[in-house]
Design a protein around this motif. Structure first.
Motif: not given
Length: 317
Positions: A20-37
């Motif tokens: 249910x929340x996977x798309x939003x979690x991925x979008x949030x993670x892709x907006x971070x500064x960490x290349x690992x995340x």
């Protein structure tokens, strides 16, 4: 740079995300500064076929290419994961892949600098071919001359996917010109046999007598793996002509074994009956199918008493 604890929290959120929340979690993670995340988010998007993540993946990739990319994305960890994910998600964009095809990122290593972006260019070659097959050949010829062999191999595969006469000509020319890395030529063989079955078996078979043993091996393995009947015939014909080349005979037998077709098995069974040494080579080559009961029965029924010990050893479970 995000703190290690924050990165761990972001990674944990990704791992615990549900459908249910996977798309939003991925979008949030892709907006971070960490290349690992970002890397983990990209892999998750590809694994779950999250096409809704494509715009976020593209945006993250472009952000990581901004000034000081080494600081933002050391080792291209994030960008590599992103472009692989986009390709796996069937993303087609000529401009995006064209830009990635030119991308280099040099980082300090012992004694100098090293380009760590070769995998980006390799995947970009495949994506570019899929995005614009009619004009891709011109850019892919450049990639076929990339300093990194990984990119040249991918370029050969991409050129093969185009399915045009021009692409076939480029692959033949590259095979004839050779490469410092034999695998590049081997990929040319495979691409030719995969996409241009008419005429390619005879062309590739011409390399079975190459001066370089590795090129001979790659030609034989590509012919066998193609499963094309005429390619099998070329391997058998060459074996018949290689009476005084035991090294080449072994390579040809291995190539035939890789085909795993009735046509190839019949050729191998004929070779088994030739002499004891040939029989033992065939037994060893076909042992890769030891867990296939039908093939085991066919081979075992043809084993002579002199080769029984070899069969028992090579085909043991």
């Amino acid at each position: 740079m995000a703190s290690s604890s924050k990165i761990e929290d972001q990674l944990s959120a990704l791992k615990e995300s549900n459908e249910q929340d996977r798309d939003s979690q991925i979008a949030t993670a892709l907006s971070t500064r960490s290349n690992v995340v970002i890397s983990q988010a990209a892999q998750l998007a590809a694994h779950h076929r999250c096409h809704a993540s494509i715009p976020h993946l593209v945006a993250a990739f472009q952000r990581l290419m901004l000034p000081d990319p080494v600081k933002r994305d050391k080792g291209c960890l994030g960008k590599i994961a992103i472009i692989n994910a986009l390709f796996d998600l069937d993303f087609a964009d000529e401009e995006f892949y064209g830009e990635a095809l030119r991308y280099e990122q040099f980082e300090a290593v012992w004694g100098g600098k090293e380009d760590v972006a070769s995998e980006i260019r390799a995947t970009a070659a495949l994506g570019f071919a899929a995005s614009n097959p009619w004009r891709a050949i011109f850019r892919l010829i450049e990639a076929l001359n990339d300093p990194d062999a990984q990119v040249r191999v991918a370029a050969a595969k991409a050129i093969g996917s185009l399915g045009t006469d021009a692409a076939e000509a480029v692959l033949r020319q590259k095979a004839l010109a050779g490469d410092t890395v034999p695998d590049v030529v081997g990929e040319c063989f495979t691409a030719l046999l995969d996409s241009y079955a008419d005429g390619s078996p005879e062309f590739v078979a011409g390399f079975l007598n190459d001066e370089q043993g590795m090129i001979r091996d790659l030609a034989a393995f590509a012919l066998g793996s193609s499963k094309i009947p005429s390619a099998i015939d070329e391997l058998k014909r060459c074996w018949d002509e290689a009476a005084f080349r035991p090294d080449l005979q072994g390579t040809l037998i291995q190539g035939l074994a890789l085909a795993c077709t009735e046509h190839a098995f019949q050729a191998l069974f004929e070779i088994m009956a030739h002499d004891s040494d040939s029989e033992k080579q065939v037994i060893r080559a076909l042992a890769i199918y030891r867990h296939d009961d039908r093939i085991r029965q066919d081979v075992e029924s043809r084993v002579s008493p002199n080769s029984r010990a070899v069969f028992d050893e090579e085909w043991a479970d």
